[in-house]
Structures are given as structure tokens and as C-alpha cells.
Design a protein around this motif. Structure first.
Motif, PDB file in Angstrom:
ATOM      1  N   PRO A  88       0.824  -1.217   0.000  1.00 43.69           N
ATOM      2  CA  PRO A  88       0.000   0.000   0.000  1.00 43.69           C
ATOM      3  C   PRO A  88       0.851   1.258   0.000  1.00 43.69           C
ATOM      4  CG  PRO A  88      -0.779  -1.584   1.629  1.00 43.69           C
ATOM      5  CD  PRO A  88       0.545  -2.093   1.153  1.00 43.69           C
ATOM      6  N   GLU A 124      -6.122  -4.159  -4.441  1.00 46.23           N
ATOM      7  CA  GLU A 124      -5.506  -3.245  -5.398  1.00 46.23           C
ATOM      8  C   GLU A 124      -6.503  -2.952  -6.506  1.00 46.23           C
ATOM      9  OE1 GLU A 124      -2.335  -5.790  -6.094  1.00 46.23           O
ATOM     10  OE2 GLU A 124      -1.207  -5.181  -4.331  1.00 46.23           O
ATOM     11  N   VAL A 154       0.187   2.653  -5.114  1.00 46.90           N
ATOM     12  CA  VAL A 154       0.907   1.571  -4.436  1.00 46.90           C
ATOM     13  C   VAL A 154       2.404   1.853  -4.471  1.00 46.90           C
ATOM     14  CG1 VAL A 154      -0.830  -0.188  -4.967  1.00 46.90           C
ATOM     15  CG2 VAL A 154       1.056   0.204  -6.565  1.00 46.90           C
TER      16      VAL A 154
END
Length: 357
Positions: free
Chosen positions: A282, A335, A341
């Protein structure tokens, strides 16, 4: 009569000639250069693949080895003997084609025995040898059937039996699995490799399917524009591609041009890194890149579920497109398109590429 063609051990100090040796091979069709100065040695008992897209020259090389095409220049040796000008029937090779070329009016056993019949072998002996060849490919139980009564995979094995019954020194295979569906093709890949190991015959396999070449081969020659772009083991070809062309053709890869390399890696020149080497976390992962590690932020463009994992398409702030391959963990990694990310990968996984294509 054994179908194995493994050669006896050579006396100490004697160097065995390659099964196939090619020097300066060139073939033109009018103004078109199909094969351009190819040098190649293929060892006895090797499973060797020629891999490349349509028009790359791989099939033309195979046809010149078989004698179906005459080289414009260069020479071909089989087991140390120059056969450049020899007719196909004068060469100790046999070719298996994609369409199998079986006689529809003949039984399976008669199809397999046909080459022995042409050689003038007696009926009883050739039938025995044909049945033995069918036993080798595990098809003795369909000896009396016609080709139309067989599945695609069975017809392919009949074509192989018809080739190996002649005990050639070299077996040439011109995309023999191309007409099969995916499941059957994967099954036949395993059977083909096992058969080659059992027989000890040199296999020269032409394919445009990179996964097939990686699965089957001892070594691979990657062709483009009539030339060999890289020659090596499957691992060498995949892990250490010599050029952007090879890296892009054999598997999926992230190609970084010189400017992108300078920005992401801190060094100029073309580089590549495979998608499975990229690790995603993340955007809250703010830990700096560790020693020997590269870190860059990117936005998720698309996530494609593959069953065994997910292919995540990414775009960095600088506009560079990246692909990451994540193994399936059995739960959603979260995602989604538009997410930011952190992308990490080891510098050791980055391959420096030559400037050639």
C-alpha cells in the motif's frame, strides 16, 4: 529391434561430431533474406528448439536441414558429413509436420509402416517394427483404426511413431503441437519430452510458442530477421536476455529505456525486470528502499485475475508503464484501479540489455 539410437561411448580423447553443424547459412527468396549468416551446432541427443515469430527464419533453417530447401550460401553437416547438396532421402533425418500428413485410407499400423515399405522391408518385419513404435508412443491398442477415428493428440503420436520407426539420427518437428487445444498441447509437451529422453534421438523443434520452448528444450535459439538473436538454456534465455527483443519476446517483461532507467535505477542504458520480481504494498508503505533495492510509487491502471494470481498494470508518476505479477493468496489484496501503491524490486533482478534489437 530397439528403437533407441543412443550412440556408444566415444573412446577417450575422441571428440564427437555434433548431430548438426551449420556454418554461414544463408537463404534468399528474390530480394528477401529469409536466413542471414547463421552458425549453429546441435549436440547428439539434445532437445533443441528454434523459437521466433512468423517470418523470423526458423522454419526455413529447419527445411534446409531436412533438404527441402537448398541454401543460397553456407554448409550443413550431419554427424560430421557435409549434406548441403544431398537430397532429403539421403539424409538421416525425418520431419514431423503440424498437419501430420497421415494417409486417411490406411490403418494406423500401415501408416507407421509406410516408410519401411518404401525401403523394401518385408511385410512381417515392418509390421512388427510398426507395432513396436506404436507401443513406444502408447498407441498399440489403436493399430487397426483409421486416422479419422483418432483424436488430435493420437494422430500427433502416430506421426511421431511413423518417424521414429525409421530410427533417424535427427528428428525435425515443425510446430507439431500447433493444431492442438491448450490442455492437449500441455499434455503432449510432457509426453514429447519423455519420448525424446527414452529414445535418445536429437530433436530439433520449431515453435513460435515461448512457453512451449521453455518447457521442452535443453537449449533454445531465439530467431528474428533471419538471425539468431540469442542462444542458451531456457533459464539463460529467460533470466538473462541479451537484448530488448529477446526480453520482450520470451515472456512478459518490464522494459526500461535509458531515460527511465536513469530516473528509476539511477543508471543509463536499457534494462529489464520480470513482472514476478516486483512486489507491491500500500501507499502507506513509506519505508525507504533498502540496500540493493529499488522503490517507486505507481498508480494501479488495471488488475487482471488469472486464477493462479493477478497481473497488475501500473503507471508511475513519470508515465512509465509497469506490470507486476502477484501470486494468488486466496483473498483480495485490495488493489483497485486508481489506487496508489509502492513498487519494490531487487537491483539484482534487473538485467542490463544490449543496445541491439
Amino acid at each position: 529391434m530397439s528403437l533407441s539410437t543412443s550412440a556408444p561411448a566415444e573412446p577417450a580423447g575422441v571428440v564427437e561430431a555434433p548431430a548438426i553443424s551449420i556454418r554461414g547459412l544463408r537463404k534468399t527468396f528474390g530480394d528477401v533474406v529469409a536466413v542471414d549468416d547463421v552458425d549453429l551446432d546441435i549436440a547428439n541427443g539434445e532437445f533443441f528448439s528454434m523459437l521466433g515469430p512468423s517470418g523470423s527464419g526458423k522454419t526455413t533453417v529447419l527445411r534446409m536441414i531436412a533438404g527441402f530447401e537448398r541454401p543460397t550460401a553456407g554448409r550443413i553437416q550431419l554427424d560430421g558429413v557435409d549434406v548441403t547438396a544431398a537430397a532429403p532421402f539421403e539424409r538421416d533425418v525425418h520431419t514431423v509436420f503440424q498437419d501430420y500428413a497421415l494417409f486417411p485410407h490406411m490403418s494406423v499400423v500401415d501408416n507407421v509402416a509406410y516408410g519401411l515399405r518404401v525401403r523394401g522391408e518385408r511385410t512381417k518385419a515392418r509390421r512388427e517394427r510398426a507395432l513396436q513404435a506404436l507401443e513406444t508412443v502408447r498407441l498399440a491398442h489403436v493399430a487397426g483404426r483409421r486416422p479419422s477415428q483418432l483424436s488430435g493428440g493420437q494422430r500427433q503420436r502416430v506421426a511421431l511413431a511413423r518417424a521414429i520407426v525409421l530410427e533417424p539420427k535427427v528428428l525435425l518437428l515443425d510446430e507439431p503441437l500447433g493444431a492442438l487445444d491448450l490442455k492437449l498441447r500441455e499434455q503432449m509437451q510432457v509426453e514429447l519430452k519423455q519420448l525424446q529422453r527414452e529414445l535418445g534421438i536429437t530433436f530439433v523443434f520449431v515453435t513460435h510458442d515461448q512457453e512451449e520452448a521453455l518447457t521442452l528444450s535443453d537449449r533454445i535459439a531465439v530467431f528474428d530477421a533471419g538471425r539468431i538473436q540469442q542462444l542458451g538454456t531456457p533459464r539463460e534465455i529467460y533470466e538473462q536476455p541479451s537484448s530488448a527483443y529477446v526480453a520482450g519476446f520470451v515472456g512478459t517483461t518490464n522494459l526500461l529505456d535509458s531515460a527511465t532507467s536513469q530516473w528509476i535505477l539511477g543508471v543509463a542504458g536499457e534494462h529489464a525486470v520480470r513482472p514476478e520480481r516486483l512486489r507491491l504494498s500500500p501507499a502507506t508503505d513509506t519505508e525507504p528502499a533498502g540496500t540493493g533495492e529499488v522503490r517507486v510509487e505507481a498508480t494501479v491502471v488495471e488488475t487482471i485475475y488469472l486464477g493462479t494470481g493477478s497481473r497488475v498494470h501500473l503507471r508511475t508518476d513519470g508515465g512509465t508503464e509497469l506490470i507486476a505479477l502477484e501470486q494468488s493468496t486466496g483473498f483480495d489484496t485490495g488493489e483497485d484501479r486508481g489506487d496508489t501503491v509502492t513498487v519494490r524490486f531487487a537491483r539484482a533482478d534487473v538485467v542490463s540489455l544490449s543496445s541491439g534489437s
